[in-house]
Design an enzyme around this catalytic site. Structure first.
Site, PDB file in Angstrom:
ATOM      1  N   ASP A   1     -10.604  31.074  31.085  1.00 44.55           N
ATOM      2  CA  ASP A   1      -9.729  30.111  31.763  1.00 44.55           C
ATOM      3  C   ASP A   1     -10.074  30.099  33.251  1.00 44.55           C
ATOM      4  O   ASP A   1     -10.852  30.934  33.723  1.00 44.55           O
ATOM      5  CB  ASP A   1      -8.274  30.569  31.523  1.00 44.55           C
ATOM      6  CG  ASP A   1      -7.270  29.578  32.062  1.00 44.55           C
ATOM      7  OD1 ASP A   1      -7.609  28.393  32.200  1.00 44.55           O
ATOM      8  OD2 ASP A   1      -6.135  30.000  32.347  1.00 44.55           O
TER       9      ASP A   1
ATOM     10  N   GLU B   1     -13.124  26.576  36.587  1.00 42.80           N
ATOM     11  CA  GLU B   1     -13.656  25.332  37.208  1.00 42.80           C
ATOM     12  C   GLU B   1     -14.567  25.609  38.397  1.00 42.80           C
ATOM     13  O   GLU B   1     -15.465  24.784  38.616  1.00 42.80           O
ATOM     14  CB  GLU B   1     -12.486  24.432  37.622  1.00 42.80           C
ATOM     15  CG  GLU B   1     -11.725  23.823  36.464  1.00 42.80           C
ATOM     16  CD  GLU B   1     -10.933  24.841  35.648  1.00 42.80           C
ATOM     17  OE1 GLU B   1     -10.463  25.810  36.243  1.00 42.80           O
ATOM     18  OE2 GLU B   1     -10.829  24.672  34.426  1.00 42.80           O
TER      19      GLU B   1
ATOM     20  N   ASP C   1      -3.772  22.174  30.979  1.00 41.04           N
ATOM     21  CA  ASP C   1      -2.314  22.237  31.150  1.00 41.04           C
ATOM     22  C   ASP C   1      -1.645  20.872  31.032  1.00 41.04           C
ATOM     23  O   ASP C   1      -1.330  20.228  32.039  1.00 41.04           O
ATOM     24  CB  ASP C   1      -1.980  22.873  32.500  1.00 41.04           C
ATOM     25  CG  ASP C   1      -2.472  24.304  32.583  1.00 41.04           C
ATOM     26  OD1 ASP C   1      -2.815  24.882  31.530  1.00 41.04           O
ATOM     27  OD2 ASP C   1      -2.532  24.837  33.704  1.00 41.04           O
TER      28      ASP C   1
HETATM   29  C1  GLC Z   1      -3.743  28.373  33.164  1.00 39.59           C
HETATM   30  C2  GLC Z   1      -4.184  27.985  31.763  1.00 39.59           C
HETATM   31  C3  GLC Z   1      -3.080  28.292  30.782  1.00 39.59           C
HETATM   32  C4  GLC Z   1      -2.713  29.771  30.882  1.00 39.59           C
HETATM   33  C5  GLC Z   1      -2.316  30.119  32.311  1.00 39.59           C
HETATM   34  C6  GLC Z   1      -2.072  31.610  32.495  1.00 39.59           C
HETATM   35  O1  GLC Z   1      -2.708  27.560  33.597  1.00 39.59           O
HETATM   36  O2  GLC Z   1      -4.587  26.660  31.686  1.00 39.59           O
HETATM   37  O3  GLC Z   1      -3.491  27.966  29.478  1.00 39.59           O
HETATM   38  O4  GLC Z   1      -1.674  30.068  30.018  1.00 39.59           O
HETATM   39  O5  GLC Z   1      -3.346  29.732  33.197  1.00 39.59           O
HETATM   40  O6  GLC Z   1      -3.178  32.354  32.143  1.00 39.59           O
END
Ligand code: GLC
Length: 803
Positions: free
Chosen positions: A407, A410, A485
């Site tokens: 995650d 980017e 998200d």
């Molecule tokens: C980001 C991700 C989400 C995750 C969060 C905490 O917002 O996109 O899926 O739960 O981080 O790790």
């Protein structure tokens, strides 16, 4: 198109007349008097690459997107020259390059249709600030031309009239008009006069596409640096364009383990261990199938990657094993930011080895993410990737985690205006040192690649499973993905449907959304409708942020639980069908979801449809996207289709109302299809499958179907240990014949097929298996049109009474 403001007197620059031509095997070089060179590579008869320099020589040719496994080679290449232009002819295309200004026109060689034509063609502006050029291309947009692709853009499927940029961006609670979001996939398909072509602009700098927005008859694309470097794919079938793009940028390196196609439950975050167990045991208690449970950032010690919070998870190895014994595969999140902490071994090691990204003047790239101030590994350095892959040994080999979720790659940075690294950060770029302007869009991809390498090593002999949020073209080789998200709104259900289809037509089929919505909380009805859509998304996961309440199938009322269970059960029954489609995707690049335009481009009614899509080759699905609906209008593509629920046959080529109360959704099966089904299981591997059901949908005429089986994990299938069954159905007024052709060395655990015939227009009088008449009494008869046959039949002949 952007206008030069820095260099007032220069503005847009253009190639002048061609003065030289050279051929070097498959590469053709056209040189203009002002040092512009066009390098045209004939990759295949229907695939050309166009690459331009403005300074008389090219930089090192390097791309993260292109796979070394891409098919290359053409059957025909002829080059001729006349007064006005050069002509390059293959067995599929004729390409003209104008001697005056280097403009390109590409024709279908068979019928002479003009497929794609430069408007201004290649031009550029010099970049005063960074050096090099802002490179630009403009093409003629034809009347009635439609455009598709571009990865995760959340708006209408048809891109016509829109302008988009590619710059991977952390986009919490994005909306329909937010651009750019997480992914950068600079590939689109154009469709006009019934013919489709594709353009992949392989440039990792920030790029932009204008689909006849600024000027009605012009489509253009440009990037803030690098080369004008694009691939042109000719169809004329859109499916062939997508397959060809997927072949070039890579099909997934292998099949996912079958469990990864099951249902996944996630939340930010389930902790401590007792909470995780409460969730998993509730799934089993309520008999809702589920294969994977996720650990979000709170499982770590202070959000330090590769550590555990021992208070919440005192013995992760034991927990992971206990979950596994109950059929749950544990997937854990790993982010790129490494906490600045001298007592943290991962940090110390990377610091000692000089693996962190640095600013232009030598300072570390420092940024705030979940753990606080962090440094970030330079995943564009192969040595760093190797090191990173090694960090997974304990997590995977020792603790037994089965999948990793990447995650914030980017890369996302908090509390800074542009949400990411500044432009001047330096990257290795596999030995082609550059700034973040060039490496930004591929950073997440290289992180996922390094993670994949680690999982591949330590999961062996099982298959690795990775998920990523950010991606560039080609990332589909290593990992699955989700759309980031989103929000618990009906509009986001529409967006999720678009994004999964768009990803599939952008070569990246293994995708899905946070079901129910990540931000905010859905009503039970929205959650139910989202699950219904989700069973048709290759990646099938519920996820939500912790602060808005619960989002498990039982968090609403009992009716919701029951309907959700019913739909997840359908997904589990369809696993052999989905797995076969996935195998087709891995083998041929065939997208797992087909938007209607991809399914039938000849029917112009499909060009602006967004909601309906074909799952695999033969199942048509259409989510209900509004509250309080008892059904919806939808377009049924041409041909005959069976209503999945009632077996009623509908004739397509028209829009119609389809009933779908909350416990149902519009699903149709293509006539002639043979759909393989598993019995319901609570998780993949719960039962030994000794029999597969074949749902046969009678058709007058012929239709082909397939069933692929293997060990559902591991790599033996790559050595021939698979079983591929090709079924040909032939239906006539008074008989139905199914021929089976088998390939592969895998001995399937199932020995029989339970054949269930739908829509048979006659009563069964006789059944012959491989020319032997079977006494109807001897068949395990179950009603009039269901019976059991040995899996290895060659011909199944079902006859009605002769008149
Ligand atoms: C980001 C991700 C989400 C995750 C969060 C905490 O917002 O996109 O899926 O739960 O981080 O790790």
């Amino acid at each position: 198109m952007i206008v030069n403001t820095e260099l007032e007197n220069k503005g847009n620059l253009f190639p002048l007349n061609i003065i030289d031509f050279k051929k070097d095997v498959d590469k053709l070089y056209f040189t203009a008097i002002n040092d512009v060179i066009l390098e045209l590579t004939v990759v295949r008869d229907s695939l050309l690459r166009f690459r331009y320099t403005t300074v008389g020589n090219f930089n090192n040719d390097f791309s993260y997107a292109i796979t070394k496994y891409a098919s290359i080679g053409y059957n025909k290449l002829e080059i001729t020259e006349n007064e006005k232009c050069y002509e390059v002819v293959t067995s599929k295309l004729r390409c003209e390059i104008s001697k005056d200004d280097m403009r390109v026109s590409i024709y279908d060689v068979v019928d002479g249709t003009l497929i794609n034509q430069d408007e201004s063609g290649f031009h550029w502006e010099e970049s005063y600030e960074y050096g090099g050029n802002i490179v630009k291309m403009s093409k003629v947009s034809n009347d009635g031309e439609s455009y598709y692709g571009l990865g995760d853009k959340p708006n209408h499927l048809n891109l016509k009239g829109k302008r988009y940029s590619n710059w991977a961006t952390d986009s919490y609670a994005y909306g329909k008009d937010t651009d750019p979001i997480y992914k950068a996939i600079p590939f689109y398909t154009g469709l006009h006069h019934g013919k489709a072509y594709g353009i992949f602009f392989d440039n990792s700098f920030m790029s932009s596409f204008d689909f006849a927005q600024e000027r009605r008859n012009v489509t253009s694309f440009w990037a803030q640096g690098g080369e004008m470097n694009y691939y042109f794919f000719y169809g004329p079938k859109m499916n062939d364009v997508v397959e060809s793009y997927t072949d070039l940028t890579g099909k997934p390196h292998h099949l996912p383990p079958l469990w990864a196609l099951g249902f996944h439950q996630c939340k930010w975050s389930y902790y401590p261990e007792s909470k995780v167990k409460e969730i998993t045991s509730t799934f089993r208690k309520l008999q809702i199938p589920c294969d994977a449970i996720y650990l979000d950032i709170d499982y770590m010690d202070g959000f330090r990657c590769f550590t555990w919070n021992k208070e919440y998870f005192p013995d992760p190895k034991r927990m992971v094993k206990e979950l596994m014994d109950d059929g749950f595969k544990t997937v854990a999140i790993i982010d790129p930011g490494i906490k600045i902490d001298k007592d943290y071994s991962v940090f110390r090691e990377a610091l000692e080895k000089d693996y962190f990204c640095k600013r232009a003047d030598g300072d570390y790239m420092k940024g705030k993410v979940w753990p606080g101030e962090c440094y970030f590994p330079d995943f564009t350095n192969p040595e760093v990737r190797e090191w990173w892959s090694g960090l997974f040994q304990e997590l995977i080999e020792d603790i037994g985690v089965k999948g990793v979720w990447n995650d914030m790659n980017e890369p996302a940075v908090m509390e800074v205006p542009n949400k990411t690294f500044p432009d001047d950060v330096r990257h290795d770029y596999d030995g082609n040192p550059c700034s973040h302007r060039k490496a930004h869009n591929i950073y997440g991809m290289q992180m996922a690649r390094a993670t994949y390498q680690g999982l591949k090593k330590y999961s062996y002999p099982k298959r690795p499973f990775v998920i990523t949020r950010s991606a560039y073209s080609g990332t589909q080789r290593y990992t699955s993905t989700w759309t980031g998200d989103n929000v618990a709104t009906w509009e986001h259900l529409w967006i999720a449907n678009i994004q999964a289809q768009r990803m599939a037509m952008s070569g990246f089929s293994f995708a899905g959304s946070d079901i129910g919505g990540f931000a905010e909380q859905p009503q039970g009805e929205l959650f139910t409708r989202w699950i219904q859509l989700g069973i048709f998304h290759p990646f099938f996961r519920v996820h939500s942020s912790g602060d808005h309440g619960d989002q498990e199938p039982w968090a609403f009322d009992e009716d919701v639980t029951d309907i959700v269970r019913k739909f997840i059960e359908i997904r589990y029954q369809l696993l052999p069908y989905l797995y076969t489609s996935f195998w087709n995707y891995v083998e041929n690049g065939t997208p797992l979801l087909k938007s209607l335009v991809l399914y039938d481009q000849a029917d112009v009614q499909t060009h602006y449809r967004t909601d309906e899509f074909v799952f695999g080759q033969q199942i048509l699905a259409c989510p209900v996207l509004e509250p309080n609906a008892k059904g919806r209008r939808m377009y049924i593509p041409k041909g005959k289709w069976y209503n999945f629920w009632s077996d009623e046959i509908v004739k397509g080529g028209k829009e119609m109302w389809v009933d779908a109360d909350i416990d149902s959704m519009p699903i149709f099966i293509k006539e002639g299809a043979i759909i393989p089904k598993y019995p319901i299981q609570q998780y993949v591997g719960e039962k030994e499958i000794t029999e597969i059901s074949l749902d046969v949908y009678y058709k007058k005429g012929k239709e082909n179907s397939q069933l692929f089986s293997d060990a559902n994990d591991g790599f033996d299938y790559t050595k021939g240990r698979y079983s591929l069954r090709n079924f040909t159905l032939t239906g006539r007024d008074n008989e139905l014949i199914i021929n089976q052709h088998k390939e592969g060395k895998f001995i399937t655990p199932y020995n029989t097929f339970k054949v269930q015939i739908h829509g048979l227009p006659f009563e069964i009088y006789e059944i012959q298996i491989d020319n032997e008449t079977i006494s109807l009494e001897h068949l395990k008869s179950n009603g009039t049109s269901s019976f059991v046959v040995d899996k290895n039949f060659s011909e199944l002949h079902i006859l009605g009474k002769k008149e």
